[in-house]
Scaffold this motif. Structure first.
Motif, PDB file in Angstrom:
ATOM      1  N   VAL A  39      30.525   2.964  43.559  1.00  0.00           N
ATOM      2  CA  VAL A  39      29.717   3.512  42.470  1.00  0.00           C
ATOM      3  C   VAL A  39      28.751   4.540  43.034  1.00  0.00           C
ATOM      4  CG1 VAL A  39      28.140   2.988  40.576  1.00  0.00           C
ATOM      5  CG2 VAL A  39      29.801   1.273  41.325  1.00  0.00           C
ATOM      6  N   MET A  98      35.691  -0.787  44.681  1.00  0.00           N
ATOM      7  CA  MET A  98      35.139   0.144  43.685  1.00  0.00           C
ATOM      8  C   MET A  98      33.803   0.670  44.191  1.00  0.00           C
ATOM      9  SD  MET A  98      34.747  -0.515  39.601  1.00  0.00           S
ATOM     10  CE  MET A  98      33.070  -1.137  39.431  1.00  0.00           C
ATOM     11  N   LYS A 110      43.593  -9.959  36.836  1.00  0.00           N
ATOM     12  CA  LYS A 110      44.010 -11.337  36.553  1.00  0.00           C
ATOM     13  C   LYS A 110      45.528 -11.475  36.556  1.00  0.00           C
ATOM     14  CE  LYS A 110      39.926 -12.766  34.075  1.00  0.00           C
ATOM     15  NZ  LYS A 110      39.292 -12.666  32.758  1.00  0.00           N
ATOM     16  N   SER A 144      39.658  -5.976  34.449  1.00  0.00           N
ATOM     17  CA  SER A 144      39.731  -7.431  34.609  1.00  0.00           C
ATOM     18  C   SER A 144      41.093  -8.000  34.215  1.00  0.00           C
ATOM     19  CB  SER A 144      38.591  -8.122  33.857  1.00  0.00           C
ATOM     20  OG  SER A 144      38.623  -7.806  32.493  1.00  0.00           O
ATOM     21  N   PRO A 180      34.725  -2.130  34.856  1.00  0.00           N
ATOM     22  CA  PRO A 180      35.173  -3.514  35.102  1.00  0.00           C
ATOM     23  C   PRO A 180      35.990  -4.094  33.940  1.00  0.00           C
ATOM     24  CG  PRO A 180      32.888  -3.263  35.799  1.00  0.00           C
ATOM     25  CD  PRO A 180      33.268  -1.985  35.083  1.00  0.00           C
ATOM     26  N   TYR A 181      35.651  -3.695  32.719  1.00  0.00           N
ATOM     27  CA  TYR A 181      36.337  -4.237  31.553  1.00  0.00           C
ATOM     28  C   TYR A 181      37.752  -3.687  31.415  1.00  0.00           C
ATOM     29  CZ  TYR A 181      31.630  -5.772  30.787  1.00  0.00           C
ATOM     30  OH  TYR A 181      30.411  -6.343  30.971  1.00  0.00           O
ATOM     31  N   ARG A 192      37.600 -16.610  48.639  1.00  0.00           N
ATOM     32  CA  ARG A 192      38.678 -15.669  48.309  1.00  0.00           C
ATOM     33  C   ARG A 192      38.054 -14.321  48.004  1.00  0.00           C
ATOM     34  NH1 ARG A 192      41.294 -17.879  43.214  1.00  0.00           N
ATOM     35  NH2 ARG A 192      42.338 -15.878  43.285  1.00  0.00           N
ATOM     36  N   LYS A 193      37.962 -13.492  49.011  1.00  0.00           N
ATOM     37  CA  LYS A 193      37.382 -12.176  48.769  1.00  0.00           C
ATOM     38  C   LYS A 193      38.444 -11.253  48.203  1.00  0.00           C
ATOM     39  CE  LYS A 193      36.035  -8.006  50.677  1.00  0.00           C
ATOM     40  NZ  LYS A 193      36.435  -7.107  51.733  1.00  0.00           N
ATOM     41  N   LYS A 194      38.216 -10.777  47.004  1.00  0.00           N
ATOM     42  CA  LYS A 194      39.210  -9.902  46.388  1.00  0.00           C
ATOM     43  C   LYS A 194      38.613  -8.561  46.012  1.00  0.00           C
ATOM     44  CE  LYS A 194      42.709 -11.036  45.569  1.00  0.00           C
ATOM     45  NZ  LYS A 194      43.829 -10.886  46.496  1.00  0.00           N
ATOM     46  N   MET A 195      37.310  -8.489  46.003  1.00  0.00           N
ATOM     47  CA  MET A 195      36.708  -7.269  45.484  1.00  0.00           C
ATOM     48  C   MET A 195      35.473  -6.875  46.268  1.00  0.00           C
ATOM     49  SD  MET A 195      37.127  -8.024  41.552  1.00  0.00           S
ATOM     50  CE  MET A 195      37.958  -9.552  41.976  1.00  0.00           C
ATOM     51  N   GLU A 196      35.282  -5.575  46.397  1.00  0.00           N
ATOM     52  CA  GLU A 196      34.123  -5.051  47.098  1.00  0.00           C
ATOM     53  C   GLU A 196      33.562  -3.924  46.248  1.00  0.00           C
ATOM     54  OE1 GLU A 196      34.629  -4.634  51.363  1.00  0.00           O
ATOM     55  OE2 GLU A 196      33.558  -2.725  51.229  1.00  0.00           O
ATOM     56  N   LEU A 197      32.343  -4.088  45.745  1.00  0.00           N
ATOM     57  CA  LEU A 197      31.763  -3.101  44.841  1.00  0.00           C
ATOM     58  C   LEU A 197      30.401  -2.661  45.359  1.00  0.00           C
ATOM     59  CD1 LEU A 197      32.344  -4.927  41.414  1.00  0.00           C
ATOM     60  CD2 LEU A 197      34.012  -3.710  42.791  1.00  0.00           C
ATOM     61  N   THR A 198      30.123  -1.369  45.290  1.00  0.00           N
ATOM     62  CA  THR A 198      28.782  -0.902  45.623  1.00  0.00           C
ATOM     63  C   THR A 198      27.885  -1.112  44.424  1.00  0.00           C
ATOM     64  OG1 THR A 198      29.409   1.315  44.921  1.00  0.00           O
ATOM     65  CG2 THR A 198      29.460   0.884  47.267  1.00  0.00           C
ATOM     66  N   LYS A 245      29.926   2.055  35.750  1.00  0.00           N
ATOM     67  CA  LYS A 245      29.897   0.617  36.048  1.00  0.00           C
ATOM     68  C   LYS A 245      29.818  -0.227  34.788  1.00  0.00           C
ATOM     69  CE  LYS A 245      25.018   1.132  36.987  1.00  0.00           C
ATOM     70  NZ  LYS A 245      24.222   1.697  38.071  1.00  0.00           N
ATOM     71  N   ILE A 284      30.519 -10.407  34.596  1.00  0.00           N
ATOM     72  CA  ILE A 284      30.555 -10.598  33.137  1.00  0.00           C
ATOM     73  C   ILE A 284      31.977 -10.384  32.611  1.00  0.00           C
ATOM     74  CG2 ILE A 284      29.752  -9.713  30.901  1.00  0.00           C
ATOM     75  CD1 ILE A 284      27.134  -8.929  32.266  1.00  0.00           C
ATOM     76  N   SER A 285      32.647  -9.347  33.123  1.00  0.00           N
ATOM     77  CA  SER A 285      33.990  -9.035  32.624  1.00  0.00           C
ATOM     78  C   SER A 285      35.034 -10.046  33.081  1.00  0.00           C
ATOM     79  CB  SER A 285      34.398  -7.630  33.066  1.00  0.00           C
ATOM     80  OG  SER A 285      34.854  -7.654  34.409  1.00  0.00           O
ATOM     81  N   GLY A 286      34.631 -11.005  33.922  1.00  0.00           N
ATOM     82  CA  GLY A 286      35.546 -12.069  34.329  1.00  0.00           C
ATOM     83  C   GLY A 286      36.335 -11.773  35.589  1.00  0.00           C
ATOM     84  N   LEU A 287      35.952 -10.715  36.334  1.00  0.00           N
ATOM     85  CA  LEU A 287      36.699 -10.367  37.541  1.00  0.00           C
ATOM     86  C   LEU A 287      36.506 -11.380  38.660  1.00  0.00           C
ATOM     87  CD1 LEU A 287      36.325  -6.480  37.725  1.00  0.00           C
ATOM     88  CD2 LEU A 287      38.458  -7.738  37.829  1.00  0.00           C
ATOM     89  N   ALA A 296      27.001  -3.018  39.381  1.00  0.00           N
ATOM     90  CA  ALA A 296      28.460  -3.011  39.274  1.00  0.00           C
ATOM     91  C   ALA A 296      28.993  -4.431  39.451  1.00  0.00           C
ATOM     92  CB  ALA A 296      29.058  -2.078  40.325  1.00  0.00           C
ATOM     93  N   GLN A 350      28.351  -6.381  36.150  1.00  0.00           N
ATOM     94  CA  GLN A 350      29.297  -6.050  35.088  1.00  0.00           C
ATOM     95  C   GLN A 350      30.666  -6.671  35.387  1.00  0.00           C
ATOM     96  OE1 GLN A 350      28.365  -4.670  32.287  1.00  0.00           O
ATOM     97  NE2 GLN A 350      26.291  -4.282  33.012  1.00  0.00           N
ATOM     98  N   ASP A 388      43.820  -6.330  45.756  1.00  0.00           N
ATOM     99  CA  ASP A 388      42.423  -6.282  46.199  1.00  0.00           C
ATOM    100  C   ASP A 388      41.785  -5.004  45.659  1.00  0.00           C
ATOM    101  OD1 ASP A 388      42.852  -8.551  47.566  1.00  0.00           O
ATOM    102  OD2 ASP A 388      42.835  -7.654  49.563  1.00  0.00           O
ATOM    103  N   LEU A 389      40.581  -5.146  45.132  1.00  0.00           N
ATOM    104  CA  LEU A 389      39.917  -4.005  44.500  1.00  0.00           C
ATOM    105  C   LEU A 389      38.721  -3.535  45.324  1.00  0.00           C
ATOM    106  CD1 LEU A 389      39.409  -2.181  41.950  1.00  0.00           C
ATOM    107  CD2 LEU A 389      37.939  -4.037  41.134  1.00  0.00           C
TER     108      LEU A 389
END
Lengths: 285, 285
Positions: free
Chosen positions: A101, A99, A90, A86, A82-83, B190-196, A78, B206-209, B200, B203, A96-97
């Protein structure tokens, strides 16, 4: 929970108001969905699927990649994954992601069951035929709370052995690496705690519960604000590597293929830009 | 893995050298454990159990609590639980701690199956009869990367809606709280991401996702080093509470009873000492 229920009740009522026939019935305090309700539910589900499909198709016609990218990563991943995502996300707004963990065992399980496009692991699964992209080196150090006073006259072995050691759970690659290190060096370790997730171990070390062997990547902030310190121990750091892997037999989606291309092209740049302190990290003797 | 295997091979050989009869046999490249090996394995397991039992008994005779304390906590609980444990573990060296970090559904599952002594949750399970100790307030804010430029002339609604929103996985209490908030306020997200895992999500932000609604407790460092910023949104922060719960029907171990006593006595002091910035946190208008 309470709030969610109220919201659902209101929405259900609004939805019912559009039909002359009941979608639900309450008989003797039990909620039933009559046939009419079931048919409406099925139809609604189909409509939603079509709406999603239309969204994806619209994007595809505009020349944009669209659909889902599913990745399962090990707990320490984790801090890096993400880095590496990203920029790609973009560039491709239609992606759609998802992920997940978890630990090494579960990640390899998801890959084997073909539930994900990619997995991020540090130890390659022996049973599976996979392709890989090596992303970054992962260095593991012996880490203690900064409040812990280090007695200068202790040998490194004594130092390592004096504090309770916090372990990750079974099935974690960090746990395996730690156990191998201890056995190989004949250290005796006072194992008192077993915690899932690398972040839980970090918080436990900061709170003074014990020491642990931890990935450098996850403790940058805590080293600079002096919550944590690295203690030099013979045989450390351990060094492994994060690898993005996928099944050789998998028919990759256009998104997955584009992501591989993105990584091969951008990998070095991302490492240089986002992780300069990790590569340059030197432990003072 | 490779290293671990070598180590195991060496240890097995050393163990075998102490017996005149083979513990393992290799027949046509398959490893078999003959009856003698199985009996030795059983005996060794019994011996180990006795050794553990002796350790616990020795401590008990010395008037020390000993044994295992098992706690299952929700993902965001990792930022608070270790601080409510460290004093207790230091006072009671005979206590072994196992702490599982997962999401609300799994935590409640472990409690229901009586696999743990305690669970840390923010939403009390409706189906189970439990006792509780309220530990701390949990405030959730709308959080963005500090690099995100906030357009001053946007309404708070537009601001919230303009960025992709990162969600936790199904079954997470943070996810439920976020969805209720969105529905209640008629925001479109706008849901684009789902992370456990909360870490996570951090991060990824922070990474701009994207942005997310996150617990304040987990982002102290990132706010002060300016990786993250809190954006004021109407209706936020959401406020929940971490509760340590246990089944009313459970026969608590002496360790569990001592821990409850410890918490009732030390709770207020721990909160004051370890989390002053959380209680005093004010968002500038």
């Amino acid at each position: 929970m309470h709030l969610a229920q109220q919201v659902v009740t209101v929405q259900l009522k609004n939805f019912q108001d559009q039909f002359p026939i009941p979608l639900t019935e309450v008989v003797e305090r039990q909620l039933y969905v009559p046939d009419f309700g079931k048919e409406i539910a099925n139809a609604a589900e189909k409509i939603l699927h079509e709406v999603y499909a239309i969204n994806y198709k619209t994007l595809a016609y505009n020349g944009q990649l669209s659909g889902r990218l599913k990745i399962s990563i090990v707990s320490t991943g984790k801090y890096v994954m993400p880095y590496f995502l990203s920029g790609f996300i973009k560039q491709n707004e239609g992606v759609d992601l998802t992920m997940d963990v978890t630990n090494k065992s579960s990640v390899v399980g998801s890959l084997e069951l073909n539930e994900v496009d990619f997995a991020l692991v540090s130890v390659l699964p022996k049973k599976l035929k996979v392709n890989k992209i090596a992303l970054m080196e992962n260095k593991l150090f012996y880490v203690a709370s900064n409040k812990l006073e280090i007695k200068k006259n202790l040998t490194k072995k004594k130092l390592f052995e004096q504090m309770p050691l916090i372990f990750r759970e079974q099935g974690s690659a960090t746990r395996n690496a730690m156990e191998s290190f201890i056995t190989k060096n004949n250290y005796s370790a006072r194992k008192k705690m077993e915690l899932t997730s690398n972040e839980a171990v970090k918080q436990a070390v900061i709170s003074g519960l014990g020491c642990s062997i931890m990935p450098l990547i996850g403790i940058g902030n805590e080293l600079s604000n002096k919550d944590l310190q690295i203690i030099p121990v013979k045989g450390l750091p351990l060094s492994t590597e994060w690898n993005l892997i996928w099944l050789k037999s998998k028919k990759l989606s256009p998104i997955a293929l584009a992501y591989i291309e993105f990584l091969n092209k951008e990998k070095a740049l991302i490492i240089n830009e986002k992780f300069p302190w990790v590569n340059g990290f030197k432990l003072l003797p």
